[in-house]
Enzyme design. Structure first.
Site, PDB file in Angstrom:
ATOM      1  N   CYS A  31      -3.518   6.362   0.776  1.00 45.76           N
ATOM      2  CA  CYS A  31      -3.339   5.232  -0.119  1.00 45.76           C
ATOM      3  C   CYS A  31      -3.198   5.688  -1.564  1.00 45.76           C
ATOM      4  CB  CYS A  31      -4.501   4.231   0.010  1.00 45.76           C
ATOM      5  SG  CYS A  31      -4.630   3.589   1.657  1.00 45.76           S
ATOM      6  N   GLY A  65       0.808  -1.207   0.000  1.00 45.30           N
ATOM      7  CA  GLY A  65       0.000   0.000   0.000  1.00 45.30           C
ATOM      8  C   GLY A  65       0.842   1.258   0.000  1.00 45.30           C
ATOM      9  N   VAL A 117       0.643   5.598   1.243  1.00 49.50           N
ATOM     10  CA  VAL A 117       0.850   6.330   2.481  1.00 49.50           C
ATOM     11  C   VAL A 117      -0.444   6.298   3.297  1.00 49.50           C
ATOM     12  CG1 VAL A 117       0.254   8.512   1.358  1.00 49.50           C
ATOM     13  CG2 VAL A 117       1.603   8.549   3.454  1.00 49.50           C
ATOM     14  N   GLY A 141      -1.744  -4.905   8.677  1.00 45.57           N
ATOM     15  CA  GLY A 141      -3.140  -5.324   8.676  1.00 45.57           C
ATOM     16  C   GLY A 141      -4.071  -4.209   8.267  1.00 45.57           C
ATOM     17  N   ALA A 183      -6.578  -0.548   9.435  1.00 39.86           N
ATOM     18  CA  ALA A 183      -6.794   0.604  10.318  1.00 39.86           C
ATOM     19  C   ALA A 183      -8.219   1.077  10.120  1.00 39.86           C
ATOM     20  CB  ALA A 183      -5.805   1.719   9.989  1.00 39.86           C
ATOM     21  N   ALA A 238      -8.511   1.206   6.034  1.00 40.19           N
ATOM     22  CA  ALA A 238      -7.401   0.997   5.113  1.00 40.19           C
ATOM     23  C   ALA A 238      -6.754  -0.348   5.423  1.00 40.19           C
ATOM     24  CB  ALA A 238      -6.381   2.107   5.264  1.00 40.19           C
TER      25      ALA A 238
END
Lengths: 222, 432
Positions: free
Chosen positions: A174, A78, A80, A156, A158, A143
């Protein structure tokens, strides 16, 4: 039934949580511990994934520091993203060989955990076939970014519960120019503890594991 | 030469993006050492080298997306890396087995020794577990008990008859040496109470024999303190959620079921959850064995006039809050009217004492032998509490777990308490 140890780490800085994840992942690879599911709340931090593009960080690290936001590079997938208070961050450390050797199925399963948990508060989470994560009316509420080494997962998801969404203005989350949202913004008053409890329940169901809550302080592990 | 290919990371995956080479061409790589990283749909994966050797060729550059099974590199296993190290390439650890058995599988609890057939020297016939337990709990020398069952076997009724007879004698016997085994107690004439000694110089002291119940409690408590290594740990629990739920449901509960709704059934429920998670708290010690009890039978301490009894809620983990509250009300009422059946006060595997109902904040309860832990619940009190750096009014209470340190260590006891706490604090069942 496979067992999964659950730990709520409470508030923990990003670097410590990353170190803890790495240690547990190494132990998991050696088969010394069962699957793990960590949840944590980070102080303000912006992290850049392996595929992150510098232009998606809208403020120089120096300015972030002054705003009280840490900046970290990360080995997850992914682009940012931002973590901070009011967000439930979940780090499953699973050996996918004991579930499915399928990274896409894994990400879809994580999305399912979030979608099913949100449904408890009548929030309809959806997938976007072009963008991993969970969305509510076109706004991103969760995310996802994962790292896998020898089929053992780290990092994982958030999930924004009561996040101050203004912090997302420092980044293009992202790398997508789409808005973000939180349970609170959607009018849901669920507490962090309630959301965590629901996530744990849905996680156990989706991954078909027996959850064992561990409350050993994380400092003892690190 | 070994080909390194883009692996298939899942059924539906047809291609992958090579994001980073972790080794440079010409570098030595061990088998299973991470060689490159790929990215698929927000997942970054480290791909280990399939063989040990020198990374001879890199065929796909970083950032390129290629179909699965595309050759992305070649590894030269011929040992051309002589320049790198004179020593032979260390044989890397064998590849991990495809599916190692999870470390999660817990060791089987040691099989408890069958207690039913254990012989006690000097006693004829096998002893039932119930008789053995009664003997242990009340510290009875079974050689003194006359068996009336098949083959002279000692039955529960025999033990009860013996205890009843003993009760009348205990005061007199307290000072005396144990009678010879040959003399069955029933044949002894029941001695009369010793008269209070005449003490004209201290008329303010009154002497009164203990009731049988008091004697049994005294013996049971002192026996427990002599036997177990008592340690008490105290945790603070936010009961606000349950207080609110209780407030909302109280009137309807009373109208529908005919009894009130207290905090206790919630605590029993939470304890049952925690016992399920930590079976060693629901155990007993028998010699050097651990007896794991298959049922969660929770004793509830009930205060009586000048006494105490601990009736048992059987299979407490299978009851909901309504069922638990009903059982508590029923057992407490019958305990006070002395209508409990004997088996309703036996077979507990864990106990709860609710001293909070008398205003105590926390206490250090004594373990109810042969159990290994007891949970005490303090009064629920509204307090100012710091929540997210603001002061809030919350309904708080202390829970105190006394545990037998012979079997349970502090870390586990605290995990147990945290489990009770988390169940109580995150209670979200709208139904009871």
């Amino acid at each position: 039934m496979r067992k999964c140890e659950f730990r709520d780490l409470g508030r923990m800085d990003y670097a410590s949580a990353l170190e803890l994840q790495r240690r547990l992942a190494e132990q998991r690879k050696r088969g010394e511990i069962p699957d793990q599911f960590l949840v944590v709340e980070h102080p303000h931090v912006i992290t850049m994934g392996r595929n992150g593009r510098a232009e998606h960080l809208l403020a120089p690290p120096e300015l972030l520091r002054r705003a009280g936001i840490e900046f970290h590079h990360s080995d997850r997938g992914g682009d940012v993203t931002y973590h901070g208070p009011g967000q439930v961050v979940g780090y499953p450390i699973l050996d996918l060989r004991e579930w499915k050797r399928d990274v896409v199925a894994y990400v879809r399963a994580i999305e399912q955990v979030i979608i099913d948990a949100l449904a408890v508060w009548s929030v309809r989470g959806e997938r976007d076939p072009k963008a991993t994560g969970v969305w509510v009316d076109g706004k991103k509420i969760c995310a996802i970014g994962v790292h896998i080494s020898r089929w053992v997962t780290t990092h994982g998801f958030a999930l924004n519960v009561d996040t101050d969404l203004r912090y997302f203005q420092y980044i293009v989350p992202c790398g997508l120019h789409k808005p973000v949202t939180s349970l609170r913004e959607l009018g849901c008053a669920a507490s962090r503890a309630e959301v965590v409890a629901e996530l744990v329940r849905q996680f156990a169901r989706v991954f078909d594991v027996e959850m064992i809550e561990q409350v050993i302080a994380c400092k003892e592990i690190v | 030469m070994t080909d390194v290919v883009m692996p298939q990371m899942g059924e539906s995956i047809v291609e992958g993006t090579l994001t980073k080479w972790l080794k440079k061409p010409g570098e030595r790589v061990e088998r299973d050492e991470p060689l490159f990283e790929i990215s698929t749909d927000k997942v970054d994966t480290e791909i280990p080298a399939p063989a040990a050797g020198i990374l001879a060729e890199v065929l796909v550059e970083e950032g390129k997306t290629v179909a699965i099974n595309t050759v992305v590199a070649r590894i030269d296993e011929s040992g051309a890396g002589a320049a790198v190290a004179a020593a032979p390439a260390p044989k890397a650890e064998p590849a991990p087995a495809p599916a190692p058995s999870p470390a999660a599988a817990p060791a089987e609890p040691p099989a408890p020794t069958p207690v039913a057939e254990t012989e006690v020297s000097g006693v004829s016939g096998p002893l039932s577990p119930l008789v053995r337990r009664m003997a242990r709990e009340y510290n009875i020398d079974l050689r003194q008990v006359k068996g009336t069952g098949a083959g002279g076997r000692i039955t529960k009724a025999d033990v009860e008859a013996y205890m009843a007879a003993q009760g009348a004698q205990t005061v007199a016997r307290a000072q005396a040496a144990p009678p010879p085994p040959a003399a069955p107690p029933v044949s002894e004439p029941a001695p009369s109470m010793p008269p209070p000694p005449a003490r004209p110089e201290a008329p303010k002291t009154r002497i009164e024999p203990m009731s049988i119940m008091r004697q049994k409690i005294a013996e049971h408590m002192a026996f427990s303190k002599r036997t177990a290594a008592h340690v008490t740990t105290v945790h603070k629990v936010d009961m606000t959620k349950i207080a609110k739920l209780r407030e909302r449901q109280k009137a309807e509960f009373q109208a529908r079921y005919g009894f009130g709704l207290t905090y206790l059934p919630f605590v029993v429920r939470a304890a049952a959850e925690a016992l399920r998670a930590f079976p060693i708290v629901n155990a007993s010690i028998e010699g050097t064995n651990i007896l794991y009890h298959g049922e969660i039978n929770i004793g509830i301490a009930v205060a009586l006039d000048n006494g105490l009894i601990v009736p048992v809620i059987r299979q407490a983990d299978e009851k909901n809050v309504v069922g638990l509250q009903r059982a508590i009300v029923d057992l407490a009422a019958r305990a006070r009217s002395k209508q409990l059946k004997p088996d309703e006060v036996h077979g507990g595997t864990f106990s709860i004492t609710n001293f909070g109902s008398f205003g105590s904040l926390f206490a250090t309860p004594v373990i109810n032998q042969p159990q290994v832990a007891i949970l005490g619940v303090g009064a629920v009190v509204k307090e100012p509490v710091v929540v997210d750096d603001a002061i809030a009014i919350r309904s708080m209470c202390y829970i105190a777990l006394t545990f037998d340190h012979r079997l349970i260590d502090g870390a586990l006891a605290d995990q147990f308490c945290q489990k009770v706490k988390s169940v109580l604090e995150s209670w979200n069942e709208s139904v009871l």
